[in-house]
Design an enzyme around this catalytic site. Sequence first.
Site, mmCIF file in Angstrom:
data_model
loop_
_atom_site.group_PDB
_atom_site.id
_atom_site.type_symbol
_atom_site.label_atom_id
_atom_site.label_comp_id
_atom_site.label_asym_id
_atom_site.label_seq_id
_atom_site.Cartn_x
_atom_site.Cartn_y
_atom_site.Cartn_z
ATOM 1 N N LYS A 13 82.227 24.203 30.636
ATOM 2 C CA LYS A 13 82.063 25.193 29.558
ATOM 3 C C LYS A 13 83.307 26.070 29.407
ATOM 4 O O LYS A 13 83.782 26.299 28.301
ATOM 5 C CB LYS A 13 80.847 26.104 29.814
ATOM 6 C CG LYS A 13 79.521 25.372 29.881
ATOM 7 C CD LYS A 13 78.351 26.340 29.922
ATOM 8 C CE LYS A 13 78.257 27.161 31.190
ATOM 9 N NZ LYS A 13 77.910 26.371 32.400
ATOM 10 N N ARG A 88 70.598 32.122 29.362
ATOM 11 C CA ARG A 88 70.314 31.331 30.561
ATOM 12 C C ARG A 88 68.824 31.041 30.737
ATOM 13 O O ARG A 88 68.446 30.323 31.646
ATOM 14 C CB ARG A 88 70.733 32.109 31.792
ATOM 15 C CG ARG A 88 72.121 32.007 32.412
ATOM 16 C CD ARG A 88 72.674 30.702 32.718
ATOM 17 N NE ARG A 88 73.422 30.595 33.962
ATOM 18 C CZ ARG A 88 74.712 30.878 34.084
ATOM 19 N NH1 ARG A 88 75.421 31.316 33.087
ATOM 20 N NH2 ARG A 88 75.310 30.692 35.244
ATOM 21 N N ARG A 127 86.522 21.689 42.922
ATOM 22 C CA ARG A 127 86.995 22.996 42.452
ATOM 23 C C ARG A 127 87.064 23.967 43.629
ATOM 24 O O ARG A 127 88.020 24.702 43.788
ATOM 25 C CB ARG A 127 86.029 23.529 41.383
ATOM 26 C CG ARG A 127 86.530 24.774 40.699
ATOM 27 C CD ARG A 127 85.825 24.980 39.372
ATOM 28 N NE ARG A 127 84.568 25.689 39.517
ATOM 29 C CZ ARG A 127 83.715 25.896 38.519
ATOM 30 N NH1 ARG A 127 83.963 25.430 37.322
ATOM 31 N NH2 ARG A 127 82.606 26.560 38.711
ATOM 32 N N ARG A 135 85.229 30.874 44.677
ATOM 33 C CA ARG A 135 84.079 31.608 44.174
ATOM 34 C C ARG A 135 82.963 31.480 45.192
ATOM 35 O O ARG A 135 82.660 30.392 45.644
ATOM 36 C CB ARG A 135 83.626 31.007 42.838
ATOM 37 C CG ARG A 135 84.348 31.569 41.657
ATOM 38 C CD ARG A 135 83.946 30.886 40.375
ATOM 39 N NE ARG A 135 82.497 30.926 40.105
ATOM 40 C CZ ARG A 135 81.974 30.605 38.928
ATOM 41 N NH1 ARG A 135 82.753 30.242 37.937
ATOM 42 N NH2 ARG A 135 80.686 30.657 38.737
ATOM 43 N N ARG A 146 72.006 26.585 42.272
ATOM 44 C CA ARG A 146 72.369 26.846 40.870
ATOM 45 C C ARG A 146 71.881 25.724 39.953
ATOM 46 O O ARG A 146 71.430 25.964 38.852
ATOM 47 C CB ARG A 146 73.891 27.024 40.743
ATOM 48 C CG ARG A 146 74.389 28.277 41.467
ATOM 49 C CD ARG A 146 75.887 28.407 41.363
ATOM 50 N NE ARG A 146 76.275 28.867 40.049
ATOM 51 C CZ ARG A 146 77.429 28.592 39.454
ATOM 52 N NH1 ARG A 146 78.303 27.827 40.064
ATOM 53 N NH2 ARG A 146 77.704 29.065 38.277
HETATM 54 P P1 AMP Z 1 78.702 31.555 35.428
HETATM 55 O O1 AMP Z 1 80.113 31.983 35.606
HETATM 56 O O2 AMP Z 1 78.282 31.539 33.981
HETATM 57 O O3 AMP Z 1 78.377 30.253 36.113
HETATM 58 O O4 AMP Z 1 77.776 32.655 36.115
HETATM 59 C C1 AMP Z 1 77.895 32.973 37.493
HETATM 60 C C2 AMP Z 1 76.628 33.679 37.961
HETATM 61 O O5 AMP Z 1 76.464 34.903 37.227
HETATM 62 C C3 AMP Z 1 75.321 32.919 37.738
HETATM 63 O O6 AMP Z 1 75.050 32.004 38.772
HETATM 64 C C4 AMP Z 1 74.312 34.062 37.691
HETATM 65 O O7 AMP Z 1 74.059 34.575 38.979
HETATM 66 C C5 AMP Z 1 75.093 35.130 36.928
HETATM 67 N N1 AMP Z 1 74.907 35.012 35.465
HETATM 68 C C6 AMP Z 1 75.868 34.721 34.541
HETATM 69 N N2 AMP Z 1 75.370 34.734 33.294
HETATM 70 C C7 AMP Z 1 74.053 35.028 33.431
HETATM 71 C C8 AMP Z 1 72.986 35.167 32.517
HETATM 72 N N3 AMP Z 1 73.163 35.003 31.186
HETATM 73 N N4 AMP Z 1 71.757 35.486 33.014
HETATM 74 C C9 AMP Z 1 71.558 35.674 34.330
HETATM 75 N N5 AMP Z 1 72.513 35.539 35.251
HETATM 76 C C10 AMP Z 1 73.767 35.218 34.816
#
Ligand code: AMP
Length: 194
Positions: A13, A88, A127, A135, A146
């Site tokens: 993404k 999400r 990664r 991360r 996840r």
């Molecule tokens: P990402 O970088 O989008 O993979 O997000 C990393 C982490 O941030 C996720 O695993 C969640 O813990 C949190 N997170 C990001 N976006 C959301 C969202 N829209 N709703 C809930 N948690 C989120």
Amino acid sequence: MNIILFGAPGAGKGTQANFLINEFGLIQISTGDMLRDSVKRKTKLGKQVENIMANGELVPDDIIFLLINERLKNKDIKNGFIFDGFPRNLKQAQKLDEIMNDMSMHLDFVFHIDVDEKILTSRIENRAKQEKVIRKDDTSAVLIERLKVYNRDTKPVLDHYFNQNILNVIDGMGTIDEVSSNISRLINKDLKVD
Ligand code: AMP
């Protein structure tokens, strides 16, 4: 033009968001980046979400709505944006419909970057190996969580957008360029019709 980039962790993404920024002059709204920034700055919100994120769980909806509402107040969104990592779950998707409606805006495309789960696991593991600063949520154990959260809470959102007729499934197994050109072909096709 307003877009949602949808996909499991590791589906690409962020990479495709960068492509769309350059190609179409859109801006990216990544809730994950916003949350990581709060954690880094050790804000009150950052402290609230740090462990949740490290465990691969979803941050409470109220916190996400606060961030999104704040972000959409910025005038830079007027020329179009890409949501990356939001919504999400179904509640977030319904809330987004309300917000867009209130702001007299609409979503043009939802692109689901579809990648086989086995490929996702190996991508994320690579990664994690390559990054200097790993991360915390990119380790295999957290990745499994996840993916579980994605399948349980996030995947059902696809039906919501299928029913709105704005869902486009993109084969995410090709090269980065192939995925990008499939996305831009769909956008350009639609732009020509208008
Ligand atoms: P990402 O970088 O989008 O993979 O997000 C990393 C982490 O941030 C996720 O695993 C969640 O813990 C949190 N997170 C990001 N976006 C959301 C969202 N829209 N709703 C809930 N948690 C989120």
